[in-house]
Design a protein around this motif. Structure first.
Motif, PDB file in Angstrom:
ATOM      1  N   ALA A  87       0.757  -1.037   0.312  1.00 48.04           N
ATOM      2  CA  ALA A  87       0.141  -0.201  -0.199  1.00 48.04           C
ATOM      3  C   ALA A  87       1.043   1.163   0.003  1.00 48.04           C
ATOM      4  O   ALA A  87       0.821   2.147  -0.991  1.00 48.04           O
ATOM      5  N   MET A  88       1.926   1.284   0.595  1.00 50.90           N
ATOM      6  CA  MET A  88       2.651   2.404   0.857  1.00 50.90           C
ATOM      7  C   MET A  88       3.237   2.826  -0.871  1.00 50.90           C
ATOM      8  O   MET A  88       3.621   4.046  -1.227  1.00 50.90           O
ATOM      9  N   THR A  89       4.159   1.659  -1.147  1.00 55.65           N
ATOM     10  CA  THR A  89       4.647   1.321  -2.789  1.00 55.65           C
ATOM     11  C   THR A  89       3.212   2.583  -3.577  1.00 55.65           C
ATOM     12  O   THR A  89       4.505   3.741  -4.535  1.00 55.65           O
ATOM     13  N   ALA A  90       2.147   1.995  -3.029  1.00 55.12           N
ATOM     14  CA  ALA A  90       1.231   2.541  -4.016  1.00 55.12           C
ATOM     15  C   ALA A  90       1.025   4.056  -3.661  1.00 55.12           C
ATOM     16  O   ALA A  90       0.888   4.991  -4.569  1.00 55.12           O
ATOM     17  N   LEU A 114      12.676  13.200  -3.593  1.00 56.43           N
ATOM     18  CA  LEU A 114      13.930  12.958  -3.117  1.00 56.43           C
ATOM     19  C   LEU A 114      13.622  11.794  -2.104  1.00 56.43           C
ATOM     20  O   LEU A 114      13.160  10.205  -2.571  1.00 56.43           O
ATOM     21  N   GLY A 115      12.263  11.742  -0.505  1.00 59.20           N
ATOM     22  CA  GLY A 115      12.390  10.705  -0.079  1.00 59.20           C
ATOM     23  C   GLY A 115      10.895   9.902  -0.695  1.00 59.20           C
ATOM     24  O   GLY A 115      11.239   8.873   0.108  1.00 59.20           O
ATOM     25  N   THR A 116      10.223  10.364  -1.972  1.00 58.99           N
ATOM     26  CA  THR A 116       9.270   9.803  -2.344  1.00 58.99           C
ATOM     27  C   THR A 116      10.467   8.738  -2.862  1.00 58.99           C
ATOM     28  O   THR A 116       9.510   7.312  -2.939  1.00 58.99           O
ATOM     29  N   LEU A 117      11.311   8.421  -3.939  1.00 60.29           N
ATOM     30  CA  LEU A 117      11.551   7.910  -4.725  1.00 60.29           C
ATOM     31  C   LEU A 117      12.334   7.450  -3.288  1.00 60.29           C
ATOM     32  O   LEU A 117      12.435   5.763  -4.561  1.00 60.29           O
ATOM     33  N   ILE A 118      12.678   7.283  -2.931  1.00 63.23           N
ATOM     34  CA  ILE A 118      13.732   6.471  -1.941  1.00 63.23           C
ATOM     35  C   ILE A 118      12.398   5.522  -0.985  1.00 63.23           C
ATOM     36  O   ILE A 118      12.716   4.480  -1.725  1.00 63.23           O
ATOM     37  N   GLY A 119      11.174   6.235  -0.953  1.00 60.81           N
ATOM     38  CA  GLY A 119      10.254   4.996  -0.326  1.00 60.81           C
ATOM     39  C   GLY A 119       9.677   4.387  -1.726  1.00 60.81           C
ATOM     40  O   GLY A 119       9.112   2.669  -1.334  1.00 60.81           O
ATOM     41  N   LEU A 120       9.814   4.572  -2.681  1.00 64.07           N
ATOM     42  CA  LEU A 120       9.243   4.135  -4.364  1.00 64.07           C
ATOM     43  C   LEU A 120       9.777   2.621  -4.333  1.00 64.07           C
ATOM     44  O   LEU A 120       9.043   1.851  -5.090  1.00 64.07           O
ATOM     45  N   VAL A 121      11.143   2.934  -3.843  1.00 60.44           N
ATOM     46  CA  VAL A 121      12.246   1.450  -4.076  1.00 60.44           C
ATOM     47  C   VAL A 121      12.181   0.621  -2.863  1.00 60.44           C
ATOM     48  O   VAL A 121      11.985  -0.916  -3.009  1.00 60.44           O
TER      49      VAL A 121
END
Length: 125
Positions: free
Chosen positions: A19-22, A64-71
């Motif tokens: 869900a967090m990835t989404a 930056l935080g979003t892209l880190i979380g996306l991975v």
């Protein structure tokens, strides 16, 4: 080979990582729209204002935080579903970072609490 999780907390945490990835993916879209709007505002302004420049800097950090979380989130989900030993600590670190940046997020509080349970520790080593 690693076994799939048997503990409900591990399964729920893995689902929350999906869900967090989404949410991270949605954040990327939001970020693109907001930065586009700010760039447009800057282009029609007679000169860049400190507010516009501050917003662009803030959006860089958010990005930056979003892209880190996306991975990071899908890697955690994969590890939890596979029962990998590293996944518990990695997911707890992810939730700790989420608490720092998203004050009082219930998922993060649950994630930290649930992954600290003895049954989870036993299952994930």
């Amino acid at each position: 080979t690693a076994m799939p999780p048997r503990n409900t907390h591990v399964t729920v945490s893995a689902g929350l990582m999906i869900a967090m990835t989404a949410l991270h993916l949605a954040s990327v879209g939001s970020l693109i729209l907001n930065v586009g709007w700010l760039v447009h505002q800057e282009s029609i302004a007679p000169k860049p204002t400190p507010v516009l420049m501050g917003n662009l800097v803030a959006f860089r950090w958010i990005g930056l935080g979003t892209l880190i979380g996306l991975v990071w989130a899908p890697i955690n989900a994969y590890g939890l579903f596979r029962g990998a030993r590293w996944a518990r600590r990695s997911t707890m670190a992810y939730w700790a970072m989420t608490l720092l940046f998203c004050c009082c997020l219930p998922c993060a509080a649950y994630g930290l609490w649930s992954l600290s349970r003895d049954g989870v520790k036993r299952e994930l080593g």
